[in-house]
Design an enzyme around this catalytic site. Sequence first.
Site, mmCIF file in Angstrom:
data_model
loop_
_atom_site.group_PDB
_atom_site.id
_atom_site.type_symbol
_atom_site.label_atom_id
_atom_site.label_comp_id
_atom_site.label_asym_id
_atom_site.label_seq_id
_atom_site.Cartn_x
_atom_site.Cartn_y
_atom_site.Cartn_z
ATOM 1 N N GLU A 4 6.528 -45.584 8.397
ATOM 2 C CA GLU A 4 6.023 -46.011 7.081
ATOM 3 C C GLU A 4 5.584 -47.475 7.095
ATOM 4 O O GLU A 4 6.319 -48.338 7.593
ATOM 5 C CB GLU A 4 7.137 -45.789 6.049
ATOM 6 C CG GLU A 4 6.777 -46.205 4.639
ATOM 7 C CD GLU A 4 7.840 -45.731 3.637
ATOM 8 O OE1 GLU A 4 8.448 -44.655 3.858
ATOM 9 O OE2 GLU A 4 8.062 -46.435 2.639
ATOM 10 N N HIS A 38 7.013 -42.121 -3.562
ATOM 11 C CA HIS A 38 7.965 -43.225 -3.449
ATOM 12 C C HIS A 38 8.677 -43.321 -4.796
ATOM 13 O O HIS A 38 8.037 -43.382 -5.832
ATOM 14 C CB HIS A 38 7.191 -44.512 -3.158
ATOM 15 C CG HIS A 38 8.034 -45.735 -3.005
ATOM 16 N ND1 HIS A 38 8.247 -46.628 -4.025
ATOM 17 C CD2 HIS A 38 8.715 -46.212 -1.941
ATOM 18 C CE1 HIS A 38 9.015 -47.606 -3.581
ATOM 19 N NE2 HIS A 38 9.322 -47.383 -2.331
ATOM 20 N N GLU A 59 3.033 -47.006 -1.321
ATOM 21 C CA GLU A 59 3.890 -47.293 -2.478
ATOM 22 C C GLU A 59 3.377 -48.468 -3.313
ATOM 23 O O GLU A 59 3.676 -48.562 -4.492
ATOM 24 C CB GLU A 59 5.332 -47.573 -2.021
ATOM 25 C CG GLU A 59 5.463 -48.850 -1.225
ATOM 26 C CD GLU A 59 6.823 -48.988 -0.539
ATOM 27 O OE1 GLU A 59 7.125 -48.162 0.337
ATOM 28 O OE2 GLU A 59 7.571 -49.903 -0.881
ATOM 29 N N LYS A 111 15.265 -48.867 7.554
ATOM 30 C CA LYS A 111 14.313 -49.974 7.629
ATOM 31 C C LYS A 111 14.195 -50.543 9.035
ATOM 32 O O LYS A 111 15.198 -50.611 9.774
ATOM 33 C CB LYS A 111 14.765 -51.086 6.677
ATOM 34 C CG LYS A 111 14.784 -50.673 5.214
ATOM 35 C CD LYS A 111 13.399 -50.390 4.693
ATOM 36 C CE LYS A 111 13.425 -50.079 3.208
ATOM 37 N NZ LYS A 111 12.087 -49.851 2.665
HETATM 38 MG MG MG Z 1 8.571 -48.259 1.879
#
Ligand code: MG
Length: 374
Positions: A215, A291, A241, A159
């Site tokens: 992403e 996802h 997603e 992340k």
């Molecule tokens: Mg994501």
Amino acid sequence: MRIDRIETFPCLYRVPKPYGDANGLKKYRSCYLIKITTHSGYTGWGECIDWLPTLEKGFRERIIPFLIGKEATDHNQLIQVVSKWHKRAATAVSMALMEILAQKARLSICELWGGAFHTSLPVYASFQSYSLDDNWQMDHSLSLVGKAMQEGFQQFKVKIGGRTLQEDLEHIELLQELLRSNGDLAVDANQSYDLATSRIWARVLEKWPNIMWLEEPMPLDQVKDYQVLRSFSSIPIAAGENLQSPAQFLPFLTKGALDILQPDTMHEGGMAGFRDTLQLARHFGIRVSPHAFDGGLSRLYAMFAQACLAPWSKMDPKTIEPLEWDFMDNPLTQIVTSIKPQAGKLVVPTGIGIGVEIDQERINHYLWDYSTYH
Ligand code: MG
């Protein structure tokens, strides 16, 4: 094939050491499972996700009374009705009816869907990189990635977007030192940035050959900015997603704004919408990597759908995009007992129905006690 009984299993796991992404820290993980039984004795499991009290009330008071006595073979019509009430709940019903249809036909899900192209699929280890640790980069994120490397994973997703740009950049530099070209990396910003900061990230990531994708760098309603970013950078741009129908992917496809679609099994109102999105990617000649972070059964259905998808490249007939594997502390994703990656790959089950056992003991252990949680 009349639907006789529907049992519900709301499950909750309170995470002892919260972890998270740019949206904040997760203190719990949940899943909502249903089991449909027909008059003739066929059973099918389904899964969806939302706040458990919402799902429990919706199933008990409206969805179950509607479904009881209906024909399990009327999947399309039943899903159309339930989708109008609660799109995510419709996913669980769709999965359960698919399993019943496959059992009745004595086929695996992949056979029911026309047959698999792939017997195994690559997976990437997916992380929630932030924690309450002062030194979250080393003590939390890098130690988890190191563990996944030891377990044989070769693709990783971490992340960004939840700390300062400088802190996140340091994190990615440290990770790249750890990987030392022994693995591919995707970074996920959860829609945190504007176009200017996304361009900074794209430039930084371009220096490494092992970057799989960037992403959700920006909010998903900024299709034009995605289009600009994609033409600016050689780094593949991925998103999707949170989109809820194949139609919502269309602006990104027609404007050439994404390289990789990421539909979620549980967000498109059933298996048909989800599979349509996979196929849509192929029609537009781009990649699709489902996802599948929020549940073991939904991940299994993502496997079936991806296995039935033609390779995306003619250059290598085995080429198929990876699936997401939740590497975080979440016992609820292990309800499908025999699905475990080996050297970063999953073998697609071929038995009748879903071809694997559901761990009912585990489900019972984590049943939600109806206490409030936030
Ligand atoms: Mg994501």
